[in-house]
Design an enzyme around this catalytic site. Structure first.
Site, mmCIF file in Angstrom:
data_model
loop_
_atom_site.group_PDB
_atom_site.id
_atom_site.type_symbol
_atom_site.label_atom_id
_atom_site.label_comp_id
_atom_site.label_asym_id
_atom_site.label_seq_id
_atom_site.Cartn_x
_atom_site.Cartn_y
_atom_site.Cartn_z
ATOM 1 N N LYS A 1 0.854 -1.188 0.000
ATOM 2 C CA LYS A 1 0.000 0.000 0.000
ATOM 3 C C LYS A 1 0.883 1.228 0.000
ATOM 4 C CE LYS A 1 -3.848 2.232 0.237
ATOM 5 N NZ LYS A 1 -3.355 2.982 -0.969
ATOM 6 N N GLN B 1 7.154 3.845 3.966
ATOM 7 C CA GLN B 1 5.741 3.465 3.978
ATOM 8 C C GLN B 1 5.506 2.192 4.801
ATOM 9 O OE1 GLN B 1 3.876 5.592 1.481
ATOM 10 N NE2 GLN B 1 2.194 5.122 2.866
ATOM 11 N N LYS C 1 5.260 3.425 8.423
ATOM 12 C CA LYS C 1 4.111 4.318 8.538
ATOM 13 C C LYS C 1 2.828 3.487 8.560
ATOM 14 C CE LYS C 1 4.020 7.610 5.461
ATOM 15 N NZ LYS C 1 3.736 8.604 4.404
ATOM 16 N N LYS D 1 5.346 1.713 -3.055
ATOM 17 C CA LYS D 1 5.311 3.081 -3.616
ATOM 18 C C LYS D 1 5.596 2.986 -5.101
ATOM 19 C CE LYS D 1 4.787 7.285 -1.970
ATOM 20 N NZ LYS D 1 4.128 7.733 -0.737
ATOM 21 N N GLY E 1 -2.612 8.322 -4.280
ATOM 22 C CA GLY E 1 -1.922 9.528 -4.740
ATOM 23 C C GLY E 1 -0.677 9.848 -3.940
ATOM 24 N N ASP E 2 0.080 10.784 -4.436
ATOM 25 C CA ASP E 2 1.220 11.399 -3.746
ATOM 26 C C ASP E 2 1.465 12.701 -4.517
ATOM 27 O OD1 ASP E 2 3.361 10.564 -1.542
ATOM 28 O OD2 ASP E 2 4.500 11.526 -3.130
ATOM 29 N N THR F 1 -4.641 13.605 5.171
ATOM 30 C CA THR F 1 -3.230 13.772 5.567
ATOM 31 C C THR F 1 -3.058 15.079 6.337
ATOM 32 O OG1 THR F 1 -2.710 12.680 3.475
ATOM 33 C CG2 THR F 1 -0.863 13.519 4.749
ATOM 34 N N ASN G 1 -2.045 18.977 -1.559
ATOM 35 C CA ASN G 1 -3.093 18.309 -0.796
ATOM 36 C C ASN G 1 -2.823 18.306 0.711
ATOM 37 O OD1 ASN G 1 -3.743 15.299 0.382
ATOM 38 N ND2 ASN G 1 -5.486 16.210 -0.655
HETATM 39 N N1 GLU Z 1 1.180 9.125 -0.528
HETATM 40 C C1 GLU Z 1 0.621 9.075 0.788
HETATM 41 C C2 GLU Z 1 1.705 8.717 1.784
HETATM 42 O O1 GLU Z 1 2.841 9.130 1.616
HETATM 43 C C3 GLU Z 1 -0.635 8.211 0.870
HETATM 44 C C4 GLU Z 1 -0.488 6.800 0.412
HETATM 45 C C5 GLU Z 1 -1.798 6.010 0.354
HETATM 46 O O2 GLU Z 1 -2.847 6.532 0.651
HETATM 47 O O3 GLU Z 1 -1.706 4.823 -0.005
HETATM 48 O O4 GLU Z 1 1.482 8.088 2.787
#
Ligand code: GLU
Length: 448
Positions: A93, A114, A117, A129, A168-169, A212, A243
């Site tokens: 994810k 990630q 996190k 990612k 997204g990112d 976020t 965002n």
């Molecule tokens: N890009 C965001 C992050 O850095 C969200 C990633 C997601 O929702 O999968 O955590």
């Protein structure tokens, strides 16, 4: 040197040898290695199982060609990437980033962060990612759509609701997710849970857009409460106007603070009366303009070229929400001198190792990205749950869950830091708390 330290030094040396051209990835690994020694000392079996060398190697990483035709009829070729880093605790994810700086090193650093996190959210999601060196700036909707379709034509064979769920990112928002999802559905058929950050009319979750930024403020609120303080009356410097920044500004104002700045890659605006998130939203999300336009619309605002971190102001809290390594040693010194006592990271890895060091020495509390900005991916996981049960929850329900998750993340990170002798080093605490669950799962699943 303890056995754990020697082990980590050897793993690092071999990484440097194998990936000498991945500085961002090495930086992310170093941030992590500096803090997990006590866990390895407590669990020598992890060293025996060579768990760390396995953890820093993505389960899978691939690069692909993304050809598309621009509005002039020229054929353009970009590079696509997806790194499926760890599925030890759930499907891969993590977001997709479209930005000219994207390369394997950047995607690996983001994917590695990630993992921890996502673990910290307490939800069953692994780490991944992806992205492309495509630059959305100045592109028409048609160009973005054709690029996104080509990108998904390849990516679709590697993802799925129980396999890998992108989102997204930087450079990937609602418009891009819509085009990506449309192409996925055309090729593979209906599967709402394959992407998150979707529009509300086709399986998106309420509060995902805000998650976020709101989460960053909920984390900040929890951190301040632990020091016997609150956001009320605080002055905040924010970088970014995307965002994360937009909804951080909204929530900060709602909680009684004043956000003095917002920025993009050209410059920043300063408004002593507080930035109005709705105007930033209109400029950035609707008109796709530059932050400079803000000063043309608001009398009390002034525009400056350059980085917001090179501009002296009196303020209490810094919320970097732009990009990696935006705060170096010199800027960190300046932030401390300006009187800020808290730096919470909305962008991923915004502080260089020198900056982190300076914050620790100056007693500036640092909320690392993997804890402070986890609200986005947390609500992505809630979107996956809603897609799974084919229901949608109210804004309030999602928002309340988000607030609780962010409070837990703060408590877990602060608790682990204290327990392992790191005081108020929340980077160490977040690394340890995120790592323990992943390590336990990896160990239980054997050598795979
Ligand atoms: N890009 C965001 C992050 O850095 C969200 C990633 C997601 O929702 O999968 O955590």
């Amino acid at each position: 040197m303890s056995e754990a330290k020697e082990y980590l030094a050897n793993v690092r040396a071999s990484l440097v040898k194998r990936d000498p051209n991945q500085p961002e990835f090495l930086e992310a690994v170093d941030n992590f290695f500096h803090t997990i020694t006590p866990v390895l000392e407590e669990h020598p079996e992890y060293i025996q199982a060579n768990l760390i060398e396995r953890l820093i190697e993505p389960e899978r990483a691939f690069q692909f060609r993304v050809p598309w035709v621009d509005d002039e009829g020229n054929v353009q070729v970009n590079r696509g990437f997806r790194v499926q880093f760890s599925a030890a605790i759930g499907p891969y994810k993590g977001g997709l980033r479209f930005h000219p700086s994207v390369n394997l090193s950047i995607v690996k650093f983001l994917g590695f962060e990630q993992i921890f996190k996502n673990s910290l959210t307490g939800l069953p999601i692994g780490g991944g990612k992806g992205g492309s060196d495509f630059n959305p700036k100045g592109k028409s909707d048609g160009e973005v759509m054709r690029f996104a379709q080509s990108f998904m034509t390849e990516l679709q064979r590697h993802i799925g609701p129980d396999i890998d769920v992108p989102a997204g990112d930087i450079g990937v928002g609602g418009r891009e997710i819509g085009y990506l999802y449309g192409q996925y559905r055309k090729i593979r058929g209906y599967q709402a849970g394959v992407l998150t950050g979707k529009g509300l009319s086709y399986g998106g979750s309420l509060a995902r857009t805000e998650a976020t930024g709101f989460g960053l403020l909920y984390f900040t609120q929890a951190l301040l409460a632990d020091q016997g303080e609150s956001l009320d009356g605080k002055k905040i410097k924010v970088s970014g106007a995307g965002n994360v920044a937009i909804y951080a500004i909204q929530k900060a104002a709602e909680l009684g603070a004043t956000v003095l700045t917002a920025s993009d890659s050209d410059g920043f605006v300063y408004d002593p009366n507080g930035i109005d998130y709705k105007i930033v939203q209109q400029i950035k999300e609707v008109e796709r303009g530059r932050i400079k336009d803000y000063a043309d619309r608001v009398d009390t605002a002034e525009y400056h070229e350059g980085s917001v971190w090179d501009f002296d102001l009196d303020y209490d809290i810094a919320l970097p929400c732009a990009t990696q390594n935006e705060i170096d040693g010199g800027r960190a010194t300046r932030i401390a001198q300006n009187g800020a006592t808290v730096v919470n990271c909305g962008s991923n890895m915004p502080c260089t190792p020198e900056a982190v060091e300076i914050f620790h020495k100056s007693d500036v509390l640092l909320g690392p990205a993997k804890a402070a900005n986890a609200g986005g991916v947390a609500v992505s996981a809630l979107e996956m749950s809603q897609n799974g049960e084919r229901l949608s929850w109210t804004f309030e329900e999602v928002d309340q869950r988000l607030e609780k998750i962010m409070q837990n993340i703060y408590t877990e990170s602060a608790g682990a830091a204290k327990q392992y002798g790191f005081g108020k080093d929340y980077l160490a605490g977040a690394n340890i708390a995120g790592f323990k669950k992943v390590a336990d799962a990896m160990f239980a699943q054997g050598v795979i």
